[in-house]
Write a protein that holds these residues in place. Structure first.
Motif, short mmCIF file in Angstrom:
data_model
loop_
_atom_site.label_atom_id
_atom_site.label_comp_id
_atom_site.label_asym_id
_atom_site.label_seq_id
_atom_site.Cartn_x
_atom_site.Cartn_y
_atom_site.Cartn_z
N UNK A 114 69.39 61.87 -0.37
CA UNK A 114 70.34 62.99 -0.24
C UNK A 114 70.52 63.37 1.22
N UNK A 115 71.64 63.97 1.53
CA UNK A 115 71.96 64.34 2.91
C UNK A 115 70.89 65.24 3.51
N UNK A 116 70.28 66.08 2.71
CA UNK A 116 69.29 67.04 3.21
C UNK A 116 67.98 66.36 3.63
N UNK A 117 67.76 65.13 3.16
CA UNK A 117 66.48 64.45 3.42
C UNK A 117 66.41 63.94 4.86
N UNK A 118 65.26 64.14 5.49
CA UNK A 118 64.99 63.51 6.78
C UNK A 118 63.61 62.87 6.71
N UNK A 119 63.52 61.63 7.19
CA UNK A 119 62.27 60.88 7.08
C UNK A 119 61.19 61.46 7.99
N UNK A 120 59.95 61.39 7.54
CA UNK A 120 58.82 61.80 8.37
C UNK A 120 58.57 60.73 9.43
N UNK A 121 58.35 61.16 10.66
CA UNK A 121 58.09 60.24 11.77
C UNK A 121 56.58 60.10 11.95
N UNK A 122 55.98 59.14 11.20
CA UNK A 122 54.53 58.99 11.24
C UNK A 122 54.08 57.82 12.10
N UNK A 123 55.04 57.08 12.64
CA UNK A 123 54.69 55.95 13.49
C UNK A 123 54.22 54.72 12.74
N UNK A 147 74.69 55.24 12.98
CA UNK A 147 73.38 54.94 13.58
C UNK A 147 72.48 56.18 13.56
N UNK A 148 73.03 57.31 13.99
CA UNK A 148 72.23 58.53 14.12
C UNK A 148 71.78 59.06 12.77
N UNK A 149 72.72 59.19 11.85
CA UNK A 149 72.39 59.83 10.57
C UNK A 149 71.57 58.94 9.65
N UNK A 150 71.77 57.64 9.69
CA UNK A 150 70.95 56.75 8.86
C UNK A 150 69.53 56.68 9.40
N UNK A 151 69.39 56.65 10.73
CA UNK A 151 68.05 56.61 11.33
C UNK A 151 67.25 57.86 10.98
N UNK A 152 67.90 59.00 10.82
CA UNK A 152 67.19 60.23 10.43
C UNK A 152 66.54 60.09 9.06
N UNK A 153 67.14 59.26 8.21
CA UNK A 153 66.71 59.19 6.82
C UNK A 153 65.94 57.93 6.45
N UNK A 154 66.21 56.84 7.15
CA UNK A 154 65.55 55.57 6.83
C UNK A 154 65.20 54.83 8.11
#
Length: 283
Positions: A114-123, A147-154
């Motif tokens: 969903x648009x509201x989801x942002x992936x956790x940056x755990x490295x 590029x920007x919005x897909x990277x936020x999520x996946x």
């Protein structure tokens, strides 16, 4: 009320067609800004003003909800209009109008999130990258919205975009299949060379390109999945109307097609896609 569908040209008909299938009883008004097409190479401020003018035309025709069936307008103008123009327009007119785009549902379809989801940056190390190719106008590519919005999520999806400035004029002009295939093959080859291989999946990031989706399928390796914006947009609009029952989409099944350009029948390529004759009125 009616639902307005706006594009710089005929590409938005691909979205309009799917919306009509999904909401057969709803009233729709389509507006093509063919006098100013294509939008892809225009400055950002000009795209914002042209998109605003198109929305006003549709509001004046009785639409309370407008879908921007144009990636360039959605990428460059939509947020500006929603944040800085629509609130004042609503106050001035006393109407609860809104403008929606097609990039959000496309990104949701591409990521499965969903648009509201942002992936956790755990490295964490990404074991296998999903290479996603985006074929779009120069304006959409330069915005880097995919590029920007897909990277936020996946983080496991790598996006590579290819600008295709020649395709919209070819489609609007009714180019033949040989000329179109040559142009599409060149863009697929350019993108594949830059990536180092062909993409695993592809987004046709301009609604015009859906008209020639079969040519893209032929140019890409067999079985390459295409993410289709018309379907994802129809699904998103259905969810939106469920959440906002105060927007009534009409019930007479009325269809109107307007253009800022030359009124009358559209070219053979468009009519073949549409499945029959299609004529536009002067806006």
């Amino acid at each position: 009320m009616a639902i307005g569908v706006f594009d710089s040209g005929v590409g938005g008909l691909t979205v309009h067609h799917r919306l009509v299938e999904r909401f057969p009883d709803a009233d729709f008004i389509y507006l093509a800004d063919q006098a100013n097409a294509p939008y892809g190479g225009r400055p950002g401020e000009e795209i914002v003003e042209l998109t605003k003018a198109g929305c006003v035309r549709l509001f004046d025709q009785g639409c309370d909800l407008v879908v921007l069936a144009c990636n360039t307008a959605s990428a460059i103008a939509l947020r500006r209009l929603q944040q800085t123009w629509l609130p004042g327009y609503r106050r001035e007119t006393g109407r609860k109008v809104n403008v929606l785009g097609i990039i959000v549902p496309t990104i949701e379809a591409a990521t499965g999130m969903p648009w509201e989801h942002e992936a956790e940056r755990r490295g964490d190390k990404v074991e296998k990258l999903d290479i996603l190719g985006v074929f779009a106008t120069a304006g959409t590519v330069s915005s880097r919205v995919y590029e920007i919005e897909i990277d936020k999520r996946r983080q496991d999806v790598a996006v590579f975009s290819e600008p295709c400035p020649d395709l919209v004029p070819l489609i609007e002009g009714g180019a033949g299949p040989v000329e179109l295939a040559k142009a599409v093959e060149a863009h697929v080859a350019t993108l594949s060379k830059r990536i180092g291989r062909t993409p695993d999946r592809a987004i046709l990031g301009c609604t015009h390109y859906e008209i020639i989706a079969d040519i893209f399928r032929a140019a890409l390796p067999p079985g390459t999945p295409l993410i289709h914006q018309p379907q994802s947009t129809a699904d998103a609009l259905a969810r939106y109307l469920e959440r906002h029952p105060d927007y009534v989409a009409g019930a007479s099944g009325k269809r109107r097609f307007l253009t800022t350009g030359q009124p009358g029948p559209q070219n053979g390529l468009v009519q073949t896609f549409w499945g029959g004759p299609l004529s536009f009125e002067a806006a």
